[in-house]
Design a protein around this motif. Structure first.
Motif, PDB file in Angstrom:
ATOM      1  N   UNK A   1     -10.008   4.645  26.010  1.00 42.94           N
ATOM      2  CA  UNK A   1     -10.213   3.539  26.930  1.00 42.94           C
ATOM      3  C   UNK A   1      -9.467   3.803  28.237  1.00 42.94           C
ATOM      4  N   UNK A   2     -10.052   3.357  29.281  1.00 44.36           N
ATOM      5  CA  UNK A   2      -9.440   3.517  30.592  1.00 44.36           C
ATOM      6  C   UNK A   2      -8.582   2.287  30.882  1.00 44.36           C
ATOM      7  N   UNK A   3      -7.241   2.426  30.887  1.00 41.12           N
ATOM      8  CA  UNK A   3      -6.387   1.251  31.129  1.00 41.12           C
ATOM      9  C   UNK A   3      -6.531   0.677  32.522  1.00 41.12           C
ATOM     10  N   UNK A   4      -7.117   1.476  33.443  1.00 38.26           N
ATOM     11  CA  UNK A   4      -7.270   0.988  34.810  1.00 38.26           C
ATOM     12  C   UNK A   4      -8.535   0.161  34.982  1.00 38.26           C
ATOM     13  N   UNK A   5      -9.386   0.165  33.932  1.00 36.15           N
ATOM     14  CA  UNK A   5     -10.628  -0.597  34.035  1.00 36.15           C
ATOM     15  C   UNK A   5     -10.326  -2.084  33.975  1.00 36.15           C
ATOM     16  N   UNK A   6     -10.782  -2.852  34.959  1.00 36.01           N
ATOM     17  CA  UNK A   6     -10.496  -4.276  35.038  1.00 36.01           C
ATOM     18  C   UNK A   6     -11.573  -5.075  34.318  1.00 36.01           C
ATOM     19  N   UNK A   7     -11.140  -6.131  33.636  1.00 38.01           N
ATOM     20  CA  UNK A   7     -12.078  -7.015  32.969  1.00 38.01           C
ATOM     21  C   UNK A   7     -12.656  -7.997  33.988  1.00 38.01           C
ATOM     22  N   UNK A   8     -13.930  -8.246  33.850  1.00 40.16           N
ATOM     23  CA  UNK A   8     -14.605  -9.177  34.743  1.00 40.16           C
ATOM     24  C   UNK A   8     -15.038 -10.406  33.952  1.00 40.16           C
ATOM     25  N   UNK A   9     -15.009 -11.560  34.601  1.00 38.89           N
ATOM     26  CA  UNK A   9     -15.380 -12.804  33.961  1.00 38.89           C
ATOM     27  C   UNK A   9     -16.502 -13.463  34.761  1.00 38.89           C
ATOM     28  N   UNK A  10     -17.465 -13.983  34.047  1.00 38.93           N
ATOM     29  CA  UNK A  10     -18.583 -14.679  34.679  1.00 38.93           C
ATOM     30  C   UNK A  10     -18.194 -16.142  34.838  1.00 38.93           C
ATOM     31  N   UNK A  11     -17.718 -16.502  36.030  1.00 41.16           N
ATOM     32  CA  UNK A  11     -17.247 -17.862  36.266  1.00 41.16           C
ATOM     33  C   UNK A  11     -18.379 -18.871  36.188  1.00 41.16           C
ATOM     34  N   UNK A  12     -19.563 -18.485  36.646  1.00 42.78           N
ATOM     35  CA  UNK A  12     -20.698 -19.400  36.595  1.00 42.78           C
ATOM     36  C   UNK A  12     -21.067 -19.728  35.152  1.00 42.78           C
ATOM     37  N   UNK A  13     -21.056 -18.693  34.302  1.00 44.82           N
ATOM     38  CA  UNK A  13     -21.399 -18.916  32.894  1.00 44.82           C
ATOM     39  C   UNK A  13     -20.347 -19.787  32.221  1.00 44.82           C
ATOM     40  N   UNK A  14     -19.065 -19.559  32.558  1.00 47.09           N
ATOM     41  CA  UNK A  14     -17.995 -20.368  31.976  1.00 47.09           C
ATOM     42  C   UNK A  14     -18.107 -21.834  32.407  1.00 47.09           C
ATOM     43  N   UNK A  15     -18.429 -22.033  33.696  1.00 45.54           N
ATOM     44  CA  UNK A  15     -18.581 -23.400  34.208  1.00 45.54           C
ATOM     45  C   UNK A  15     -19.754 -24.088  33.547  1.00 45.54           C
ATOM     46  N   UNK A  16     -20.856 -23.353  33.371  1.00 44.05           N
ATOM     47  CA  UNK A  16     -22.032 -23.933  32.723  1.00 44.05           C
ATOM     48  C   UNK A  16     -21.733 -24.304  31.277  1.00 44.05           C
ATOM     49  N   UNK A  17     -20.934 -23.474  30.602  1.00 41.39           N
ATOM     50  CA  UNK A  17     -20.570 -23.772  29.213  1.00 41.39           C
ATOM     51  C   UNK A  17     -19.719 -25.041  29.125  1.00 41.39           C
ATOM     52  N   UNK A  18     -18.790 -25.196  30.072  1.00 40.09           N
ATOM     53  CA  UNK A  18     -17.961 -26.405  30.094  1.00 40.09           C
ATOM     54  C   UNK A  18     -18.799 -27.649  30.376  1.00 40.09           C
ATOM     55  N   UNK A  19     -19.773 -27.522  31.274  1.00 43.90           N
ATOM     56  CA  UNK A  19     -20.633 -28.654  31.593  1.00 43.90           C
ATOM     57  C   UNK A  19     -21.486 -29.043  30.388  1.00 43.90           C
ATOM     58  N   UNK A  20     -21.974 -28.040  29.646  1.00 49.08           N
ATOM     59  CA  UNK A  20     -22.755 -28.344  28.443  1.00 49.08           C
ATOM     60  C   UNK A  20     -21.895 -29.044  27.401  1.00 49.08           C
TER      61      UNK A  20
ATOM     62  N   UNK B   1     -27.371 -41.557  31.120  1.00 52.54           N
ATOM     63  CA  UNK B   1     -26.596 -40.433  31.655  1.00 52.54           C
ATOM     64  C   UNK B   1     -27.061 -40.171  33.085  1.00 52.54           C
ATOM     65  N   UNK B   2     -26.126 -40.183  34.028  1.00 54.30           N
ATOM     66  CA  UNK B   2     -26.430 -39.930  35.430  1.00 54.30           C
ATOM     67  C   UNK B   2     -25.700 -38.674  35.900  1.00 54.30           C
ATOM     68  N   UNK B   3     -25.841 -38.368  37.172  1.00 54.35           N
ATOM     69  CA  UNK B   3     -25.150 -37.198  37.736  1.00 54.35           C
ATOM     70  C   UNK B   3     -23.644 -37.388  37.756  1.00 54.35           C
ATOM     71  N   UNK B   4     -23.172 -38.635  37.660  1.00 55.91           N
ATOM     72  CA  UNK B   4     -21.735 -38.909  37.664  1.00 55.91           C
ATOM     73  C   UNK B   4     -21.137 -38.917  36.265  1.00 55.91           C
ATOM     74  N   UNK B   5     -21.963 -39.103  35.253  1.00 48.93           N
ATOM     75  CA  UNK B   5     -21.480 -39.174  33.877  1.00 48.93           C
ATOM     76  C   UNK B   5     -22.258 -40.202  33.082  1.00 48.93           C
ATOM     77  N   UNK B   6     -21.601 -40.801  32.088  1.00 51.65           N
ATOM     78  CA  UNK B   6     -22.225 -41.851  31.276  1.00 51.65           C
ATOM     79  C   UNK B   6     -22.046 -43.189  31.974  1.00 51.65           C
ATOM     80  N   UNK B   7     -23.175 -43.873  32.236  1.00 53.55           N
ATOM     81  CA  UNK B   7     -23.130 -45.169  32.911  1.00 53.55           C
ATOM     82  C   UNK B   7     -23.416 -46.286  31.916  1.00 53.55           C
ATOM     83  N   UNK B   8     -22.483 -47.231  31.839  1.00 51.31           N
ATOM     84  CA  UNK B   8     -22.633 -48.402  30.975  1.00 51.31           C
ATOM     85  C   UNK B   8     -22.713 -49.619  31.891  1.00 51.31           C
ATOM     86  N   UNK B   9     -23.858 -50.306  31.885  1.00 47.80           N
ATOM     87  CA  UNK B   9     -24.058 -51.447  32.766  1.00 47.80           C
ATOM     88  C   UNK B   9     -24.178 -52.734  31.940  1.00 47.80           C
TER      89      UNK B   9
END
Length: 310
Positions: free
Chosen positions: A101-120, A154-162
């Motif tokens: 393994x190359x210790x200089x190889x940097x790990x990359x993270x998909x921020x968009x995928x992580x954000x989408x997972x949190x939103x789901x 469910x709205x764009x702001x969250x759960x709406x209870x009226x």
């Protein structure tokens, strides 16, 4: 005396003998040649059986031996058997079982995928909360009769209870912020359930378009804000953590539920928003950028004067 003068002179010549024929020298040369050939074939075999990563490490070692030796790992030998910083990998078995393994190889993270997972995940949490509130309404006889006055979506702001008014069943006293007993019961039941999620909560009060203005300038704006704040107090009395409240506003008749009929009783309502993360961040960001004295001065001169004294 004459005889002595005629004594013959004897010259002794020493013959230097030549050494024997160089019969053993070729054997030494041949032995050196065979050794060199063995070393060459051994080198070829090693190069053919070594992985590409190890070859790169060996090359790096001869370029900068001290740097690689101090760092350990790839370049200081078989990277699968050496731990960076020194030491042997005790999990290694016979032969090369791990790829270098190359210790200089940097790990990359998909921020968009992580954000989408949190939103789901957050969306699923709000859907679960919605289902739980609906189940609470169905199983509670005291709340079931107010089912038509409780709107969940469910709205764009969250759960709406009226919680909306009906023609013969208003939530508040006429032109006041005094809650009816059944409105308190509804808010108490909802307040307990909202503690099941970490989301922040916002409240907004709404009126219909019926004109209202008292002698002291008290209008639908103040009335809707006071009703929203009265609802906040009842949610907390019902068991909701008061730190969950992030926003309480009065919108008067600015955002009707029934836009075609601005005088419809359902326009008089309390809206509870269980905020998603994006809405919460927007509220906090807007609040941090808000110039409170300027905003107060624009809407309530009396409060502006009080703020200026502090």
């Amino acid at each position: 005396m004459a005889d002595e003068g005629l004594r013959p002179i004897i010259v002794k010549r020493i013959k230097k003998g030549h050494g024997g024929h160089h019969g053993g020298a070729w054997k030494i040369a041949y032995a050196d040649f065979v050794t060199a050939m063995m070393a060459f074939f051994l080198l070829m075999w090693l190069l053919g059986s070594t992985t590409k990563g190890d070859l790169s490490g060996i090359s790096d070692f001869f370029k900068t031996p001290l740097k690689v030796a101090m760092g350990g790992g790839s370049g200081s030998g078989d990277s699968s058997s050496v731990i960076q910083g020194g030491g042997t990998d005790l999990t290694r078995k016979d032969g090369q079982v791990k790829k270098a393994e190359d210790p200089l190889q940097k790990k990359t993270y998909d921020l968009k995928a992580a954000k989408a997972a949190l939103e789901r995940e957050e969306g699923q949490r709000l859907q679960t909360l919605k289902a739980k509130i609906e189940a609470t309404i169905e199983t509670n006889p005291a709340l079931r009769k107010f089912k038509n006055q409780l709107l969940l979506d469910i709205t764009s702001e969250g759960l709406r209870i009226q919680i909306v008014d009906e023609k013969n069943r208003p939530m508040f006293a006429l032109a006041k912020a005094d809650l009816q007993p059944y409105t308190r019961e509804i808010l108490h039941a909802i307040g307990q359930v909202l503690n099941d999620v970490p989301n922040k909560v916002g409240l907004s009060g709404h009126t219909d378009s019926t004109p209202y203005l008292s002698d002291v300038g008290y209008s639908n704006w103040e009335l809707s804000a006071d009703r929203a704040n009265a609802s906040r107090r009842e949610l907390i009395l019902g068991g909701m953590d008061e730190t969950k409240i992030l926003r309480v506003v009065g919108l008067a008749s600015a955002a009707h539920l029934d836009r075609k009929n601005p005088f419809n009783p359902i326009n008089r309502r309390i809206s509870i928003i269980v905020m998603n993360k994006a809405t919460e961040e927007n509220v906090l960001r807007d609040g941090a950028a808000l110039d409170v004295p300027a905003q107060v001065a624009a809407g309530r001169p009396a409060l502006a004067a009080a703020a200026a004294k502090k």
